[in-house]
Write an enzyme that holds these catalytic residues in place. Structure first.
Site, mmCIF file in Angstrom:
data_model
loop_
_atom_site.group_PDB
_atom_site.id
_atom_site.type_symbol
_atom_site.label_atom_id
_atom_site.label_comp_id
_atom_site.label_asym_id
_atom_site.label_seq_id
_atom_site.Cartn_x
_atom_site.Cartn_y
_atom_site.Cartn_z
ATOM 1 N N HIS A 112 0.816 -1.209 0.000
ATOM 2 C CA HIS A 112 0.000 0.000 0.000
ATOM 3 C C HIS A 112 0.853 1.263 0.000
ATOM 4 C CE1 HIS A 112 -3.657 2.307 0.754
ATOM 5 N NE2 HIS A 112 -3.009 2.962 1.694
ATOM 6 N N HIS A 172 -10.092 3.495 -1.011
ATOM 7 C CA HIS A 172 -10.400 3.022 0.342
ATOM 8 C C HIS A 172 -11.241 1.767 0.200
ATOM 9 C CE1 HIS A 172 -10.021 5.086 4.476
ATOM 10 N NE2 HIS A 172 -8.837 5.004 3.897
#
EC number: 6.3.5.3
Length: 765
Positions: free
Chosen positions: A34, A89
């Site tokens: 990430h 998200h």
């Protein structure tokens, strides 16, 4: 949380000792997929991120792009800039759809603040499993509610985006949010620390335990019990505090108090502060116990890695710290002087004990890249359905992916800020931007807010022809097409870039720049990684062709679950500019005199026996497959010409043809007051007339547009040598749609179309 053995070996070698628990956790999060892009970074060099308009490219919290011609306007504060950012998200929105989506909005807005910009528009692109699944509806409703709640509360309009439903998102939805901000040359801030001795100041909400390990959580496949086990990794948002932070940040920028800034997102304080100083080739001394907290007895690791929202880390000169405190207190925000910038390592202490002491550059950039095997995706075979044309029309027009999204965007305040000239539901949104010298000063009082008259000049100003007086329109389009990239990742991604550019051009704007959110499944699976490579290269190649630099973006991998991987999904958010903010409407204008004609720019789909229906919603509805359509020969010239034509006085309406093909585009142009009578030409030489008719009505080759014009010959002349132009018919005043395709007729009216397209409303209200 645990640091992988191979990574631990590298860390031990660098430190010449075992890492402390806080260091190990910090490395695990900052070296996660990430944060470090370990699987994707080797591919990202394919993107062209440079151009004379690019001020800050990839690598900062948001990109910065200069508006064309703004340096000529005599602005008091220099050239007008926009900022562009996008983030995902995805995993949090599966575990907790409301908070997951809401905090995605909050995070991308703070990325905008950290560049010294004021947020002026949001665009959300959402992807869910099949609409008839109850779990998909639950996620869909929660995500939309979270986005609308947060965006509406902070006063930033959500003006564009997309919603798609596809069975392969059932176990892992995607929530991609883009934000555009406005600043000037003299107000620009970056995330690069400037000078040793400057203070690091934390402003915003108190730190809690929410979001712990969020970066590492986002770098793993979703487990079957993720909704319960991973709930602590999801942040909890407070939009009212974010609104105060927006205004406080604006005051800090106004007074020139910020030397550099970074919002607290992935990996929390540890991620933001270490990246800030490392980017400047510097270090930091941080005392973690100084961080203002909202929960008692937090330990060093929790303070360091919690991803509590609505927090910013600022580099402030020592003599300005008291003024920063005063501004924070004025806006009822917490403020902590947590340390200072140094020339040494990145160090953190807790109650006098050193818990982190590492080289900042190694922490941020030392993660080794993954060298993963890939397999090229297989090309789909041709398997066309045998369906009645009228039944197919009903199914495609009413499909949740192509139906009206009014249920979604009517929950968003898309007019707050009085900049929105064209809102959601059109091909692209248009936001009004004026010269910096004309921008009202923002602050905490109503009197500082711009009035509608200040933003939208009257017609007398526009008739003067002075674009510096009337300002610029900023067109925004965002989205992807999972059916396209499932059928052909590379070609589908190229088509997505062209589709967004066509949306912008249909409103009369010329593409300026783009940001991307590259979503994929588990990259350790060769077929998944091969598809991901395809979308990266396809997006990069088409954006380069269009001369629209990709100035920033986000990568989200490991979007995989027990249900399988998601389709490779390259969300693109593109902006374009035009003089003024008027644009041709999407809907046709009623024409009783017959002076106007409806033209199709682009391929009808009947020039050969090959139907080229790959990626079409028509095939998704009836379980068919086919090769992906060819793309136009000169897409850049097509987009440029379409923008010129859209701004012509003789142009009455323009609508991009994309998802659902001509069937959906024609249906969307009809209103109660204006109908259409069209005839789509068919070739008698087609081996299968039924499939030829379906191809004409439903194929989704991008780069096509419907134009209602009073000067058809001028349109033909403009597109001569660029794209074919076919006359389809004319507008009426009876609100009816009559389509003749290859001798087959479909007849309906605006009321029936509205009922067909209300699929989402019928199911959810």
């Amino acid at each position: 949380m645990s640091l992988a053995d191979s990574d631990r070996e590298l860390v031990v070698e660098e430190l010449d000792r075992e890492p402390t628990p806080a260091e190990a956790a910090l490395f695990e999060n900052l070296w996660s997929e990430h944060c470090a892009y370990r699987s994707s970074r080797p591919l990202l060099s394919a993107f062209d991120s440079e151009g004379e308009q690019v001020v800050v490219g990839p690598g900062d919290d948001a990109a910065v792009v200069a508006l064309p011609g703004s340096e000529e306007g005599g602005a008091d504060e220099g050239t007008t800039y926009i900022t562009m950012g996008i983030e995902s998200h995805n995993h949090p929105s599966y575990v907790d759809p409301f908070d997951g989506a809401a905090t995605g909005v909050g995070g991308i807005v703070r990325d905008t603040l950290s560049m010294g910009a004021y947020p002026i528009a949001l665009a959300d692109s959402l992807y869910f499993g099949e609409f008839d699944r109850e779990h998909s509806k639950y996620l869909f409703e929660g995500v939309v509610e979270g986005i609308s709640h947060y965006g509406n509360c902070i006063g930033v309009p959500t003006v564009a985006g997309s919603v798609d439903f596809h069975p392969d998102y059932e176990g892992n939805p995607l929530v991609n949010v883009a934000c555009v901000g406005l600043t000037t040359e003299d107000r620009l801030v970056t995330a690069e620390a400037q000078k040793p001795g400057n203070k690091l100041v934390l402003v915003g909400n108190g730190t809690g335990r929410d979001g712990l390990g969020g970066a590492s959580f986002a770098s793993e496949d979703l487990s079957e019990d993720a909704e319960t086990e991973d709930r602590p990794a999801v942040q909890v948002g407070d939009p009212y505090t974010e609104k105060l932070l927006i205004e406080a940040n604006e005051q800090l920028v106004d007074e020139g108090l910020i030397q550099s800034a970074r919002d607290l997102g992935a990996a929390g304080l540890g991620g933001a502060s270490s990246e800030l100083v490392a980017k400047g080739g510097l270090g930091a001394d941080i005392e973690l116990e100084r961080v203002h907290q909202r929960e008692p007895n937090m330990n060093a690791l929790e303070i360091l890695l919690a991803e509590s929202q609505e927090r910013m880390c600022y580099e402030i000169e020592p003599e300005n710290v008291d003024r920063v405190r005063e501004i924070a207190e004025r806006f009822d925000l917490g403020c902590s002087v947590i340390g200072e910038v140094t020339e040494g390592n990145y160090t953190c202490t807790f109650n006098g004990e050193t818990v982190v002491d590492v080289d900042g550059h190694f922490l941020g950039e030392g993660a080794p890249m993954n060298d993963l095997p890939s397999e090229a995706p297989e090309q789909p075979e041709t398997d066309l359905p045998d369906v009645d044309l009228e039944d197919a029309f009903d199914a495609v027009v009413s499909s949740p992916s192509t139906a009206s999204k009014q249920w979604v965007y009517r929950q968003y305040d898309h007019e707050v800020g009085v900049r929105t000239s064209v809102g959601p539901g059109d091909d692209a949104a248009i936001i009004a931007v004026r010269e910096a010298s004309a921008e009202p000063r923002r602050g905490n009082s109503e009197s500082s807010r711009p009035s509608e008259d200040e933003v939208f000049r009257d017609s007398a100003d526009e008739s003067s022809g002075d674009s510096r007086e009337i300002g610029q329109g900023l067109a925004i389009s965002a989205g992807a097409a999972p059916n396209w990239t499932t059928a052909a990742p590379y070609e589908g991604a190229k088509a997505i870039a062209l589709e967004n550019a066509t949306n912008v051009a249909a409103k009369g704007a010329t593409p300026l720049a783009a940001v991307d959110c590259l979503n994929g499944g588990n990259p350790e699976k060769p077929d998944v990684y091969g598809g991901f490579e395809g979308i990266v290269d396809g997006l990069a190649d088409m954006c380069a062709t269009l001369e629209a630099p990709v100035v920033g973006g986000n990568v989200s991998l490991y979007n995989d679950s027990v249900a399988g991987p998601i389709p490779p999904t390259p969300t693109l958010a593109m902006v374009g500019t035009k003089d003024g903010y008027d644009a041709p409407p999407l809907a046709v204008t009623a024409d009783t005199d017959g002076d106007s004609r409806l033209l199709l720019v682009g391929d009808v789909g009947l020039e050969s026996d090959e139907p080229r229906l790959g990626g079409a919603e028509y095939l998704a509805q009836f379980d068919g497959s086919d090769a992906f359509p060819e793309l136009p020969d000169d897409p850049a010239a097509l987009v440029e010409t379409l923008a010129d034509v859209a701004n012509d006085d003789a142009t009455l309406a323009v609508h991009d043809v994309s998802h659902g093909g001509l069937a959906v585009a024609l249906a969307e142009m009809v209103t109660d007051d204006a109908g259409l009578e069209v005839s789509i030409p068919a070739t008698e030489s087609a081996d299968d007339p039924a499939n030829a008719a379906a191809a004409a009505l439903f194929h989704e080759q991008p780069g096509r547009a419907l134009i209602q014009t009073e000067s058809p010959e001028a349109i033909r002349e403009a597109f001569d040598g660029v794209a074919p132009v076919v006359e389809l018919g004319s507008a009426t005043d009876d609100g009816r749609l009559a389509i003749d395709v290859g001798g087959r007729t479909i007849a309906t009216d605006a009321a029936a179309i509205r009922e067909r397209r209300a699929t989402i409303e019928r199911e959810l209200e």
